[in-house]
Design an enzyme around this catalytic site. Structure first.
Site, PDB file in Angstrom:
ATOM      1  CG  HIS A 194       4.822   4.794   9.119  1.00 17.04           C
ATOM      2  ND1 HIS A 194       4.274   3.741   8.579  1.00 17.04           N
ATOM      3  CD2 HIS A 194       5.205   5.442   8.338  1.00 17.04           C
ATOM      4  CE1 HIS A 194       4.072   4.213   7.184  1.00 17.04           C
ATOM      5  NE2 HIS A 194       4.815   5.260   6.935  1.00 17.04           N
TER       6      HIS A 194
ATOM      7  CG  ASN B  60       7.436   3.930   3.857  1.00 15.97           C
ATOM      8  OD1 ASN B  60       7.253   4.391   2.855  1.00 15.97           O
ATOM      9  ND2 ASN B  60       6.591   3.519   4.763  1.00 15.97           N
TER      10      ASN B  60
ATOM     11  NE  ARG C 132      -1.113   2.505   2.879  1.00 16.19           N
ATOM     12  CZ  ARG C 132      -0.564   3.524   3.588  1.00 16.19           C
ATOM     13  NH1 ARG C 132      -0.569   4.884   2.893  1.00 16.19           N
ATOM     14  NH2 ARG C 132      -0.180   3.581   4.719  1.00 16.19           N
ATOM     15  CG  ASP C 133       3.306   4.215   3.243  1.00 12.64           C
ATOM     16  OD1 ASP C 133       2.694   5.283   2.335  1.00 12.64           O
ATOM     17  OD2 ASP C 133       4.007   4.476   4.088  1.00 12.64           O
TER      18      ASP C 133
ATOM     19  CB  CYS D 189       8.639  11.971   1.334  1.00 12.62           C
ATOM     20  SG  CYS D 189       7.621  13.360   1.886  1.00 12.62           S
TER      21      CYS D 189
ATOM     22  CG  HIS E  86       9.134   7.925   5.744  1.00 13.62           C
ATOM     23  ND1 HIS E  86       8.543   8.086   4.240  1.00 13.62           N
ATOM     24  CD2 HIS E  86       8.031   7.367   6.132  1.00 13.62           C
ATOM     25  CE1 HIS E  86       7.173   7.711   4.072  1.00 13.62           C
ATOM     26  NE2 HIS E  86       6.875   7.274   5.160  1.00 13.62           N
TER      27      HIS E  86
END
Lengths: 310, 310
Positions: free
Chosen positions: A209, A251, A17-18, A242, A211
């Protein structure tokens, strides 16, 4: 000052997903399903497989129903999906997903840019979605973005982070994932934010979470481990950059995270070789779709029903 | 468990020696001197500028005398050089260097491969060099390599690390730099080794020398900071790979280290922009010398009077 390191850590794999949502090309559904199968085979027990946002906003995940329906389910694995609102939840429920993930930001401007609502307007939506998901027998996870800094507002008030984390837990979210959305967090800050939070919230209700935009994801993880956090999000292959840092790392890569943890004697249940193969598999598939991830990631900045920066 | 983070940290810039020694091409002396000048201008107060090992073993640093003699000295900066033995020290003393750095390994096999002597045979040599350097009014630094693992022997006995650190300090070395020569150390191990060491040695007599081979240099640094270490080696541009991990990252990059420290509110005295320019300068110069650093780094594995893997 012997830190107590844990025996084991839970990994939430968010790559499908991400990781994929910012990619410029469309990865065929069959490839996604094959990749998810490899991730489960490598021992990942939690995989966020897609997002039920409007396909017009996130074209790379426009096949959410097909992915959810096509899962080669492995016993003991939780298959989760992002849901922005009731309409997304209804699609997710029809697709038979195990867990719904709701999301919001800790900073007003990022929340508005990402989901086109104020924080005050967002909370009732998430409350309704969470209640409905639970009524349908599902568990719910909550993402709180921009916890360590906002691309629009800069510093983010830690008390606001505490309030929103508590609000998410009170509405029935099982676990809040604290997102360092632009990879700006540093170890001292992680310690300070967690000190505040852990005065109010037990550590097993939190996930981190990170990055790796500034190369600090693993250093931040070490401090979070020391503070008692036992659940970490990661993305196979480090996918999921990002838009505010083109070309920078995205990530934290699942492989980097598990290699550090395993070196430290912390179990994750994930097989390094299997994970490496899954990473090579998706990176090859993405190379075939072409395009410049950095450019397409800019999509994240506009629009309403969006889920990009958890 | 609020860690006490320091107000400031000392950086030992080792790029001109540890970074260049593995490079396949010869960087012209004038370029080295210009780079060293830029490093000092960027605020680095300690720079290891060259190595007085035999030029036949380390051709990239064959101009040690010329570098030492040509330094555009900046007030407040310590200019150091590696010395393997009395002959090297005599050259270093004639060249007017401020501090001599002696070196050995914590593992027998690496010590023998690197300097062609057993550990037992090495200690008297270092004792003689240290005494002579101090008699000449110089300070002495000691490198202890393979502290967190040896490419030949694997695990290294922490008690051996403690014994050799104490031996170096007892012979008059001002500070011992503990080298993670192959970048295999991890945060839990850094904590464990430092716990042992700090029972016997004050933290201000120790420096940590991390390699980023496995991406853990900054995570390891965070734990060392928590344990009270205030001095870290780093290499501008991350130069200085390890022959056992071709293509992998080398010494922790000074820029990465200072950016993390500055984000955490820890002062280093180093200007990020100036350091970035110094890094770009040497990387461009190295690109002009051509060659594959990974291939040439294999030089480190053989020979006698060698200083490659500190």
């Amino acid at each position: 000052m012997a830190s107590r390191w844990p025996e084991c850590v839970q990994i939430r794999e968010v790559g499908p997903r991400d990781g994929l949502q910012n990619e410029p090309g469309f990865v065929p559904t069959a490839v996604k399903l094959d990749w998810i199968g490899r991730l489960a085979d490598a021992g990942l027990s939690y995989i966020e497989v897609t997002s039920f946002v409007s396909p017009k906003w996130i074209p790379p995940l426009a096949d959410a129903e097909e992915v959810a329906a096509g899962l080669r389910r492995r016993e003991g694995v939780t298959y989760a999906a992002l849901v922005p609102n009731m309409r997304g939840l209804e699609r997710a429920l029809r697709s038979g997903i195990d867990e719904a993930a709701v999301f919001m930001s800790a900073s007003e401007t990022h929340n508005r840019r990402n989901i086109n609502k104020s924080i005050g307007e967002t909370l009732p939506v998430l409350r309704e979605v969470t209640a409905a998901a639970k009524a349908a027998g599902k568990t719910v996870r909550g993402y709180l973005s921009t916890v360590f800094g906002c691309p629009y507002e800069g510093a983010v008030d830690t008390q606001q982070v505490v309030r929103l984390t508590e609000a998410l837990l009170e509405m029935g979210v099982r676990e809040v994932s604290l997102g360092d959305t632009i990879g700006i967090g540093h170890p001292r800050q992680v310690e300070a934010v967690l000190e505040e939070l852990l005065g109010r919230v037990p550590p097993d209700r939190l996930a981190l979470h990170f990055h790796d935009t500034n190369g600090l994801a693993l250093a931040n993880t070490v401090v979070a481990l020391q503070m008692g956090i036992r659940t970490f999000d990661a993305s196979c292959g480090g996918l999921g950059g990002c838009p505010y840092a083109p070309g920078a790392a995205g990530n934290v890569a699942t492989g980097d995270l598990i290699r550090m943890l395993h070196a430290m004697g912390v179990r994750t249940g994930v097989d390094e070789a299997g994970l490496s193969e899954a990473s090579a598999y998706i990176l090859q598939a993405l190379a075939r779709t072409g395009g410049d991830p950095g450019a397409a990631a800019g999509d994240c900045l506009t629009g309403g029903d969006r889920d990009v920066c958890s």
